[in-house]
Design a protein around this motif. Structure first.
Motif, PDB file in Angstrom:
ATOM      1  N   TYR A 162      -5.029  33.584  55.743  1.00 56.71           N
ATOM      2  CA  TYR A 162      -6.323  33.297  56.350  1.00 56.71           C
ATOM      3  C   TYR A 162      -6.235  32.253  57.455  1.00 56.71           C
ATOM      4  O   TYR A 162      -6.962  32.323  58.443  1.00 56.71           O
ATOM      5  N   GLY A 185     -15.517  33.655  55.983  1.00 60.27           N
ATOM      6  CA  GLY A 185     -14.383  34.133  55.212  1.00 60.27           C
ATOM      7  C   GLY A 185     -13.770  35.320  55.896  1.00 60.27           C
ATOM      8  O   GLY A 185     -14.018  35.583  57.064  1.00 60.27           O
ATOM      9  N   LYS A 244      -9.517  34.444  46.559  1.00 68.56           N
ATOM     10  CA  LYS A 244     -10.425  33.305  46.769  1.00 68.56           C
ATOM     11  C   LYS A 244      -9.686  31.985  46.896  1.00 68.56           C
ATOM     12  O   LYS A 244     -10.044  31.148  47.712  1.00 68.56           O
ATOM     13  N   GLY A 245      -8.643  31.789  46.098  1.00 65.71           N
ATOM     14  CA  GLY A 245      -7.889  30.538  46.151  1.00 65.71           C
ATOM     15  C   GLY A 245      -7.251  30.300  47.506  1.00 65.71           C
ATOM     16  O   GLY A 245      -7.279  29.178  48.030  1.00 65.71           O
ATOM     17  N   GLU A 246      -6.693  31.346  48.097  1.00 70.95           N
ATOM     18  CA  GLU A 246      -6.092  31.228  49.423  1.00 70.95           C
ATOM     19  C   GLU A 246      -7.141  30.939  50.497  1.00 70.95           C
ATOM     20  O   GLU A 246      -6.882  30.210  51.452  1.00 70.95           O
ATOM     21  N   LEU A 247      -8.329  31.525  50.310  1.00 73.90           N
ATOM     22  CA  LEU A 247      -9.414  31.245  51.257  1.00 73.90           C
ATOM     23  C   LEU A 247      -9.822  29.776  51.186  1.00 73.90           C
ATOM     24  O   LEU A 247      -9.986  29.106  52.201  1.00 73.90           O
ATOM     25  N   VAL A 248      -9.952  29.272  49.975  1.00 75.78           N
ATOM     26  CA  VAL A 248     -10.288  27.847  49.797  1.00 75.78           C
ATOM     27  C   VAL A 248      -9.195  26.979  50.410  1.00 75.78           C
ATOM     28  O   VAL A 248      -9.477  26.001  51.120  1.00 75.78           O
ATOM     29  N   ASP A 249      -7.939  27.327  50.172  1.00 78.11           N
ATOM     30  CA  ASP A 249      -6.818  26.562  50.740  1.00 78.11           C
ATOM     31  C   ASP A 249      -6.857  26.561  52.253  1.00 78.11           C
ATOM     32  O   ASP A 249      -6.543  25.551  52.902  1.00 78.11           O
ATOM     33  N   TYR A 275      -9.473  26.684  54.143  1.00 80.48           N
ATOM     34  CA  TYR A 275     -10.474  25.725  54.594  1.00 80.48           C
ATOM     35  C   TYR A 275      -9.960  24.307  54.472  1.00 80.48           C
ATOM     36  O   TYR A 275     -10.197  23.477  55.303  1.00 80.48           O
TER      37      TYR A 275
END
Length: 179
Positions: free
Chosen positions: A99, A160, A172-177, A179
């Motif tokens: 991402y 996203g 989802k975890g990679e998306l949060v990372d 950010y």
């Protein structure tokens, strides 16, 4: 006097190359210069939908900013609508995304458009707002994080990238990372 609308192809420099980016610019009445709001879009799941995109879907949102005194530009990034170039925003596979790379590419497209829009005499280049939805939202945040001159704020609507179906987010975890 009323809000004016114009469709243009912005000559944006991105990674050293020049691309024509499809844009619709809404301008409030008056002499200006005005603050600038740049509105950018999400990305459809299927590649066939990219070239069918237009700026029209974002006119209601752009009108809200224009009615508040902004020159508002709805910009389609490379590979979308009539904008030149192929799709550069590859983010990998749903289970193994990158991402951060895709967000950085989106940010470069937004910045290229902003640099061209700053040349307009009706734009105050020191007062810029970025507004992004979905892929455009994470790109707006990525650009704001670089703190380029003139960009004072970013608004991220559901930012996203990547989903197999409506309401699903890939990794989802990679998306949060990212950010």
């Amino acid at each position: 006097e009323q809000i004016s609308k114009e469709r243009v192809m912005l000559s944006a420099t991105i990674d050293g190359d020049i691309y024509a980016l499809e844009a619709q610019i809404l301008r409030p009445p008056g002499a200006g210069p005005f603050s600038l709001a740049v509105v950018t879009h999400g990305s459809p799941r299927g590649s066939s939908g990219r070239r069918r995109m237009t700026t029209n879907g974002y006119v209601p949102q752009a009108m809200e900013f224009t009615q508040r005194g902004y020159v508002t530009a709805i910009v389609l990034r490379r590979g979308y609508g009539k904008s030149e170039g192929h799709w550069f925003e590859e983010y990998g596979e749903c289970d193994f995304p990158y991402y951060d790379k895709a967000a950085a590419t989106t940010a470069e497209d937004i910045l290229g458009a902003i640099m061209e829009l700053k040349k307009r005499p009706d734009v105050d280049a020191t007062r810029i707002l970025i507004v992004g939805k979905l892929a455009g939202g994470i790109g707006a945040v990525a650009l704001a994080a670089k703190n380029p001159p003139g960009i004072l704020a970013a608004i991220n609507f559901a930012g996203g990238r990547g989903s197999r179906s409506h309401g699903e987010v890939c990794s989802k975890g990679e998306l949060v990372d990212a950010y």
